[in-house]
Scaffold this motif. Structure first.
Motif, PDB file in Angstrom:
ATOM      1  N   GLN A  43      -1.181  -5.194  -3.619  1.00 11.95           N
ATOM      2  CA  GLN A  43       0.102  -4.485  -3.600  1.00 11.95           C
ATOM      3  C   GLN A  43       0.873  -4.736  -2.305  1.00 11.95           C
ATOM      4  O   GLN A  43       0.281  -4.939  -1.241  1.00 11.95           O
ATOM      5  CB  GLN A  43      -0.114  -2.983  -3.802  1.00 11.95           C
ATOM      6  CG  GLN A  43      -0.941  -2.622  -5.026  1.00 11.95           C
ATOM      7  CD  GLN A  43      -0.446  -3.276  -6.311  1.00 11.95           C
ATOM      8  OE1 GLN A  43       0.767  -3.421  -6.513  1.00 11.95           O
ATOM      9  NE2 GLN A  43      -1.380  -3.652  -7.185  1.00 11.95           N
ATOM     10  N   SER A  44       2.209  -4.684  -2.426  1.00 10.02           N
ATOM     11  CA  SER A  44       3.071  -4.926  -1.260  1.00 10.02           C
ATOM     12  C   SER A  44       3.676  -3.628  -0.726  1.00 10.02           C
ATOM     13  O   SER A  44       4.420  -3.645   0.251  1.00 10.02           O
ATOM     14  CB  SER A  44       4.196  -5.882  -1.644  1.00 10.02           C
ATOM     15  OG  SER A  44       4.930  -5.341  -2.736  1.00 10.02           O
ATOM     16  N   TYR A  46       3.540  -0.006   1.086  1.00  8.34           N
ATOM     17  CA  TYR A  46       2.751   0.720   2.083  1.00  8.34           C
ATOM     18  C   TYR A  46       3.297   2.132   2.224  1.00  8.34           C
ATOM     19  O   TYR A  46       4.446   2.363   1.915  1.00  8.34           O
ATOM     20  CB  TYR A  46       2.813  -0.004   3.449  1.00  8.34           C
ATOM     21  CG  TYR A  46       2.049  -1.303   3.437  1.00  8.34           C
ATOM     22  CD1 TYR A  46       0.730  -1.349   3.860  1.00  8.34           C
ATOM     23  CD2 TYR A  46       2.655  -2.464   2.962  1.00  8.34           C
ATOM     24  CE1 TYR A  46       0.026  -2.548   3.823  1.00  8.34           C
ATOM     25  CE2 TYR A  46       1.950  -3.661   2.925  1.00  8.34           C
ATOM     26  CZ  TYR A  46       0.635  -3.697   3.359  1.00  8.34           C
ATOM     27  OH  TYR A  46      -0.072  -4.877   3.313  1.00  8.34           O
ATOM     28  N   PRO A  47       2.467   3.066   2.698  1.00 10.34           N
ATOM     29  CA  PRO A  47       1.051   2.966   3.047  1.00 10.34           C
ATOM     30  C   PRO A  47       0.167   2.741   1.817  1.00 10.34           C
ATOM     31  O   PRO A  47       0.531   3.127   0.705  1.00 10.34           O
ATOM     32  CB  PRO A  47       0.740   4.334   3.672  1.00 10.34           C
ATOM     33  CG  PRO A  47       2.064   4.933   4.029  1.00 10.34           C
ATOM     34  CD  PRO A  47       3.026   4.405   3.034  1.00 10.34           C
ATOM     35  N   ARG A  48      -1.016   2.132   2.060  1.00  4.19           N
ATOM     36  CA  ARG A  48      -2.022   1.947   1.012  1.00  4.19           C
ATOM     37  C   ARG A  48      -3.261   2.764   1.439  1.00  4.19           C
ATOM     38  O   ARG A  48      -3.724   2.624   2.567  1.00  4.19           O
ATOM     39  CB  ARG A  48      -2.404   0.487   0.868  1.00  4.19           C
ATOM     40  CG  ARG A  48      -1.205  -0.445   0.769  1.00  4.19           C
ATOM     41  CD  ARG A  48      -1.539  -1.816   0.233  1.00  4.19           C
ATOM     42  NE  ARG A  48      -2.279  -2.675   1.139  1.00  4.19           N
ATOM     43  CZ  ARG A  48      -2.400  -4.004   0.985  1.00  4.19           C
ATOM     44  NH1 ARG A  48      -1.804  -4.596  -0.043  1.00  4.19           N
ATOM     45  NH2 ARG A  48      -3.090  -4.735   1.821  1.00  4.19           N
ATOM     46  N   LEU A  64      -0.272   4.375  -3.213  1.00  3.33           N
ATOM     47  CA  LEU A  64       0.745   3.499  -2.609  1.00  3.33           C
ATOM     48  C   LEU A  64       1.985   4.308  -2.278  1.00  3.33           C
ATOM     49  O   LEU A  64       2.404   5.163  -3.065  1.00  3.33           O
ATOM     50  CB  LEU A  64       1.159   2.396  -3.581  1.00  3.33           C
ATOM     51  CG  LEU A  64       0.087   1.420  -4.077  1.00  3.33           C
ATOM     52  CD1 LEU A  64       0.682   0.525  -5.147  1.00  3.33           C
ATOM     53  CD2 LEU A  64      -0.452   0.592  -2.921  1.00  3.33           C
ATOM     54  N   GLN A 235      -4.148   1.745   5.205  1.00  4.85           N
ATOM     55  CA  GLN A 235      -3.257   0.793   5.872  1.00  4.85           C
ATOM     56  C   GLN A 235      -1.873   1.419   5.895  1.00  4.85           C
ATOM     57  O   GLN A 235      -1.215   1.511   4.860  1.00  4.85           O
ATOM     58  CB  GLN A 235      -3.209  -0.531   5.109  1.00  4.85           C
ATOM     59  CG  GLN A 235      -4.418  -1.418   5.316  1.00  4.85           C
ATOM     60  CD  GLN A 235      -4.252  -2.752   4.592  1.00  4.85           C
ATOM     61  OE1 GLN A 235      -4.028  -2.787   3.400  1.00  4.85           O
ATOM     62  NE2 GLN A 235      -4.370  -3.839   5.329  1.00  4.85           N
ATOM     63  N   LEU A 236      -1.467   1.865   7.070  1.00  3.96           N
ATOM     64  CA  LEU A 236      -0.115   2.408   7.203  1.00  3.96           C
ATOM     65  C   LEU A 236       0.888   1.273   7.365  1.00  3.96           C
ATOM     66  O   LEU A 236       2.059   1.409   7.022  1.00  3.96           O
ATOM     67  CB  LEU A 236      -0.045   3.368   8.397  1.00  3.96           C
ATOM     68  CG  LEU A 236      -0.982   4.594   8.317  1.00  3.96           C
ATOM     69  CD1 LEU A 236      -0.820   5.480   9.541  1.00  3.96           C
ATOM     70  CD2 LEU A 236      -0.744   5.398   7.043  1.00  3.96           C
ATOM     71  N   THR A 237       0.412   0.138   7.912  1.00  2.70           N
ATOM     72  CA  THR A 237       1.243  -1.067   8.073  1.00  2.70           C
ATOM     73  C   THR A 237       0.404  -2.265   7.619  1.00  2.70           C
ATOM     74  O   THR A 237      -0.830  -2.182   7.592  1.00  2.70           O
ATOM     75  CB  THR A 237       1.635  -1.267   9.549  1.00  2.70           C
ATOM     76  OG1 THR A 237       0.428  -1.405  10.317  1.00  2.70           O
ATOM     77  CG2 THR A 237       2.429  -0.097  10.088  1.00  2.70           C
ATOM     78  N   PRO A 238       1.029  -3.400   7.307  1.00  2.00           N
ATOM     79  CA  PRO A 238       0.264  -4.558   6.817  1.00  2.00           C
ATOM     80  C   PRO A 238      -0.721  -5.128   7.839  1.00  2.00           C
ATOM     81  O   PRO A 238      -1.706  -5.749   7.467  1.00  2.00           O
ATOM     82  CB  PRO A 238       1.347  -5.595   6.483  1.00  2.00           C
ATOM     83  CG  PRO A 238       2.606  -4.817   6.316  1.00  2.00           C
ATOM     84  CD  PRO A 238       2.487  -3.631   7.213  1.00  2.00           C
ATOM     85  N   ALA A 241      -5.789  -1.875   9.619  1.00  2.00           N
ATOM     86  CA  ALA A 241      -6.499  -1.057   8.629  1.00  2.00           C
ATOM     87  C   ALA A 241      -7.574  -0.229   9.321  1.00  2.00           C
ATOM     88  O   ALA A 241      -8.127  -0.641  10.346  1.00  2.00           O
ATOM     89  CB  ALA A 241      -7.142  -1.949   7.575  1.00  2.00           C
TER      90      ALA A 241
END
Length: 440
Positions: A43-44, A46-48, A64, A235-238, A241
């Motif tokens: 997935q693109s 965020y957050p994840r 997501l 993951q708050l940002t890409p 983690a």
């Protein structure tokens, strides 16, 4: 995941009459998913987040985006109260807190962060459900629907996770073993013990690598060997983690009933069943480890007493994990009606199992001596809702960015603690993940 669940949610969204809606609206549809982390990884948005409690058959959550996000417990509490007053659906919020909100933490992780996810994939024994959360009471309906459509449009099908490759690392421990021995000497000094009988000291192990592992592939492998543990990833940002498989519960609340635990006192696993049992018996009878556990449960009882009408403590027993075994005592409490998750999260963490006893003097020692930032290590992560909450203490974890993996481990230093033994305990606590990284 097939496109039909996404089409089903698009249809529900298109036919939703939002004019009369209040609070949170959840649109849901059954779906097929084989690998929750394989889905998350593609997935693109965020957050994840990923969350699974340690209970047998516990629901798995992958989320997501964010409809709302809160960077304080007060703001989260206000929202839970507002949603309860409106009536209707009471959603789950997911997130965590740092170990020490009064020190600088990790750059992209606020001291407190809980969110109401936009997309929620939930897998339980009866199958899987894909849900879309919407909120109309404090925002423009057309903008909310447009954001929801954009999130659905961005969803991608799950793919198998990449294989983990043994990687080459440079290792640096903070503190060094020499500094660690000096710290243990200070804590076990008789004058210091009179004021502060327990301090939990921690170590950051930095593994610098040109090619860090995929965090979801690493968590998936770690999870498969970590039964009886919580499993989380965020993951708050890409580029960053935080993942882990912690054995320790901060608390579980069902209505007014609360369960927590004193998990402290450690030994390693044996080569065979006979040696394993002998080590367990030795741990239960060991004065130093019993004292460490006692420090934890006495402080928990003291903290819970003003919040509860009744508190009961169970017998000491052994919890066996893959590389270590711990002493655990379960504590049950019936909370006063006025006690909320805000009250619990304001008083219980950091627990004496990760901070020390008494809390303030132990925290003072940690702030003065530890040079690494604990950030969300030994903090809190989990799920909160109006009716029930389930939160773990974030130990046995890894913080991964584009050039480094940071592993954390702590040890409770009390009277009788020996620096070399405690250092070996730190290595035992990161042994599982080191072996997954091809370093064990």
């Amino acid at each position: 995941m097939h496109s039909n669940p996404i089409e089903a949610l698009r249809h529900q969204l298109a036919t939703l009459c939002h004019a009369a809606q209040k609070g949170v609206i959840r649109l849901s549809t059954p779906c097929q998913v084989n690998d929750m982390m394989g889905w998350l990884n593609m997935q693109s948005v965020y957050p994840r987040l990923y969350w699974q409690s340690r209970d047998v058959g516990a629901v798995e959550y992958a989320t997501l985006g964010a409809v709302n996000a809160f960077e304080s417990l007060a703001a989260l509490k206000a929202d839970l109260v507002a949603l309860n007053d409106i009536g209707g659906q009471q959603p789950d919020f997911f997130g965590g807190m740092a170990f020490d909100p009064h020190t600088p933490g990790w750059a992209h992780f606020p001291a407190c962060y809980f969110l109401l996810p936009r997309i929620e994939l939930k897998r339980h024994q009866g199958g899987a459900t894909l849900s879309l959360n919407l909120r109309f009471d404090d925002r423009c309906p057309s903008a909310e629907i447009a954001q929801a459509h954009a999130c659905l449009d961005a969803l991608a099908a799950e793919q198998p996770l990449p294989r983990l490759q043994p990687l080459v690392y440079q290792r640096e421990d903070r503190p060094s073993q020499q500094e660690w021995a000096a710290w243990v000497g200070l804590v076990t000094n008789l004058d210091h013990l009179m004021r502060t009988p327990k301090v939990v000291l921690s170590r950051e192990t930095r593994l610098t690598t040109p090619q860090p592992p995929n965090p979801w592939a690493l968590l998936s492998r770690w999870q498969s060997g970590a039964a009886d543990c919580f499993h989380f990833g965020v993951q708050l940002t890409p580029s960053e983690a935080f993942i882990g498989c912690p054995p320790e519960q901060l608390y579980k609340r069902e209505g007014r009933h609360l369960t927590t635990e004193a998990l402290a006192g450690t030994t390693h696993r044996g080569r065979d069943a006979t040696q394993d049992q002998a080590l367990a018996a030795e741990l239960l009878g060991d004065k130093k480890n019993t004292l460490e556990n006692q420090c934890v449960y006495q402080q928990l009882l003291t903290q819970l007493e003003p919040l509860s009408s009744q508190v009961q403590m169970g017998e000491a027993h052994i919890v066996k994990l893959r590389s270590v075994q711990h002493i655990r005592r379960l504590i049950h409490a019936e909370l006063h009606h006025s006690v909320t998750d805000h009250s619990l999260l304001s008083s219980l963490p950091p627990t004496p199992a990760v901070g020390g006893v008494p809390r303030e003097s132990a925290m003072t020692f940690i702030r003065q001596h530890e040079r690494h930032q604990r950030g969300w290590y030994s903090g809190v992560f989990g799920r909160i809702s109006h009716t029930s909450s389930d939160l773990a203490v974030t130990i046995r974890c890894a913080h991964i960015d584009s050039e480094m993996i940071r592993l954390y481990a702590g040890a409770g230093i009390v009277a009788g603690s020996q620096p070399d033994e405690e250092w070996r305990e730190l290595d035992s606590k990161i042994a599982d993940i080191m072996s997954l990284l091809g370093m064990g």
